[in-house]
Enzyme design. Structure first.
Site, PDB file in Angstrom:
ATOM      1  CD  GLU A 164      -2.863  -1.090   2.128  1.00  0.00           C
ATOM      2  OE1 GLU A 164      -2.830  -0.212   3.268  1.00  0.00           O
ATOM      3  OE2 GLU A 164      -3.791  -2.108   2.169  1.00  0.00           O
ATOM      4  CD  GLU A 354      -3.418  -6.080   3.422  1.00  0.00           C
ATOM      5  OE1 GLU A 354      -4.434  -5.287   4.075  1.00  0.00           O
ATOM      6  OE2 GLU A 354      -2.340  -5.810   3.558  1.00  0.00           O
TER       7      GLU A 354
HETATM    8  O1  IFM Z   1      -4.497  -3.768   8.817  1.00  0.00           O
HETATM    9  C1  IFM Z   1      -4.475  -3.413   7.452  1.00  0.00           C
HETATM   10  C2  IFM Z   1      -2.995  -3.551   6.835  1.00  0.00           C
HETATM   11  O2  IFM Z   1      -1.789  -3.363   7.466  1.00  0.00           O
HETATM   12  C3  IFM Z   1      -3.082  -2.958   5.364  1.00  0.00           C
HETATM   13  N1  IFM Z   1      -4.316  -3.183   4.666  1.00  0.00           N
HETATM   14  C4  IFM Z   1      -5.413  -2.749   5.327  1.00  0.00           C
HETATM   15  C5  IFM Z   1      -5.704  -3.452   6.662  1.00  0.00           C
HETATM   16  C6  IFM Z   1      -6.921  -3.279   7.456  1.00  0.00           C
HETATM   17  O3  IFM Z   1      -6.796  -1.634   7.803  1.00  0.00           O
END
Ligand code: IFM
Length: 457
Positions: A164, A354
């Site tokens: 990210e 994710e």
């Molecule tokens: O926990 C985070 C992760 O570290 C990065 N993506 C979003 C998740 C939820 O906020």
């Protein structure tokens, strides 16, 4: 891509700072997030990552959880300050050994490791020298990446460089909600460029090591929707999409930053941080792309309260179902996102690196955690991911966030994303109902080691 990456992988994901704890063990240095969290007011109730899930000491127990879940793959991140406490130069042997054992443990259980090299925990020594706003950090990242890659590449094929980058750059340097807590758009623009440059330099260095490895970035991608069809709101949504997505994806896939984006950034940055050759280093450096998907964003033309750079405002429309984080729930948005990226980046294999939700979980008197909302969320989002696959998207895997409840950045331990409940007083791990659902879902699809054909609905 390598053989392992050709199979559909069902997995789960974590990040070092969010689970490891042991912040001073075996020579680990501080990260910018350790320091940021210890400063009053930066996290919920002053929570820090010092202990987190104590995974550094309980990793074998956590690998047994993965085994019980039956995942084919596990995405975890390496802590840069554990491996190189000052960010550059001296390698901390015990720190690197930890990941060596972890990878061995995964391989012994037949679980494919996917390694993220940078998931928000920049060594504080580098942060003090200017962090990602400085070009030197990109060079240091390539050195660190190569150290880790040389140690693990004989067993790890799938590598994510940065997680990210937009969130790290803008929430960290632009809006001040994440470490290092700066509110300086100029530095945020430079930081994002240096993260992408760091990715390109790291991939170049790791490719030079010679291996079967495949490399990518994990990008946060959300569908961006105007809150109305008024032209001002439609234009605002386009600006926000450019800011959050095109600023990352265009350079990665060899497209120049669009004029609308450049003109917004010109108001805060002279782009002096960009050097000849950078665009070429960044472009063409990705074998695949990771998509972190959580929600759609609804955007309107901003008033004073909105984002000053893009003059936009994020609004959750009334009546929309939301998660514990207040994020709109929209599984169709995942199909839409995967189809969009597939169309914009043809030929690039994708992973959902994710996807998950925060719920207000608690054990009932018998110790059961009946997180039906998470089961619904995962069921609908898994179906949405597979729908994209049926529509021709080259989707290679799905990773649920997260294996464990963990340190959710500024939210501390208040927001629980885990398939496994963690009692942070005792460190007991209690698989939630969603854990059992996901286990059964993976088994039902018979893809323990990733047979793509088994990804049928
Ligand atoms: O926990 C985070 C992760 O570290 C990065 N993506 C979003 C998740 C939820 O906020």
């Amino acid at each position: 891509m390598s053989n392992q990456a050709d199979r559909f992988l069902w997995g789960t994901a974590t990040a070092a700072l969010q689970i490891e704890g042991a912040s001073h063990d075996d020579g680990r240095g501080d990260s910018s997030w350790d320091v940021f969290a210890r400063q009053e007011g930066n996290t919920y109730r002053g929570d820090t990552a010092d202990i987190a899930c104590d995974h550094y000491h309980r990793w074998e127990q956590d690998l047994e959880l993965l085994n019980a879940l039956g995942v084919g793959a596990y995405r975890f991140s390496v802590s840069w300050p554990r491996v190189m406490p000052s960010g550059r130069g001296v390698v901390n042997g015990p720190g690197l050994d930890f990941y060596d054992r972890l990878v061995d443990g995964l391989c012994a259980r037949g679980i494919v490791p996917m390694v993220t090299l940078m998931h928000s925990d920049l060594p504080q020594a580098l942060e003090l020298a200017g962090g990602w706003a400085k070009r030197e950090t990109a060079l240091a990242f390539a050195e660190y990446a190569s150290v880790v890659h040389r140690r693990l590449a004989d067993r790890v094929d799938l590598w994510l460089t940065v997680n990210e980058p937009w969130v790290m750059a803008w929430q960290g340097y632009g809006y001040g909600r994440h470490a290092p807590g700066l509110q300086d758009p100029r530095q945020a623009v430079a930081a994002l460029h240096h993260m992408l440059l760091g990715h390109g330099l790291a991939v170049r260095a790791m490719r030079a090591d010679g291996s079967e490895s495949s490399f990518g970035v994990a990008a946060n991608v959300n569908p961006v929707r105007p809150i109305s069809q008024r032209s001002a709101d439609v234009a605002a949504a386009r600006r926000w999409d450019g800011h959050v997505h095109r600023s990352v994806l265009d350079p990665l896939f060899g497209r120049p930053l669009s004029d609308d984006l450049v003109s917004h950034y010109r108001a805060v940055s002279d782009f002096e941080h960009v050097r000849p050759g950078d665009a070429e280093t960044i472009a063409g450096s990705s074998d695949f792309l990771g998509i972190n998907y959580y929600r759609p964003e609804y955007v309107g033309a901003g008033g004073d309260a909105g984002d000053r750079v893009t003059k936009t405002e994020l609004i959750v429309p009334e009546g929309v179902a939301t998660t514990g984080m207040g994020w709109p729930i929209d599984p169709a948005g995942l199909t839409e996102t995967l189809q969009r990226i597939h169309a914009e980046c043809p030929g690039v294999p994708l992973f959902v690196t994710e996807n998950g939700t925060a719920c207000y979980d608690y054990p009932d008197p018998s110790g059961l955690i009946n997180d039906v909302e998470r089961v619904d969320f995962l069921r609908s989002h898994v179906a949405a991911a597979l729908a994209a696959r049926e529509h021709g998207v080259d989707l290679r895997g799905y990773f649920a966030w997260s294996l464990l409840d963990n340190f959710e950045w500024a939210e501390g331990y208040a927001q629980r994303f885990g398939l496994t409940y963690v009692d942070f007083r005792t460190q007991a791990r209690l698989p939630k109902r969603s854990f059992h659902w996901y286990r059964d879902e993976i088994a039902r699809r018979s893809v323990r080691t990733g047979s793509a054909a088994a990804a049928s609905p």
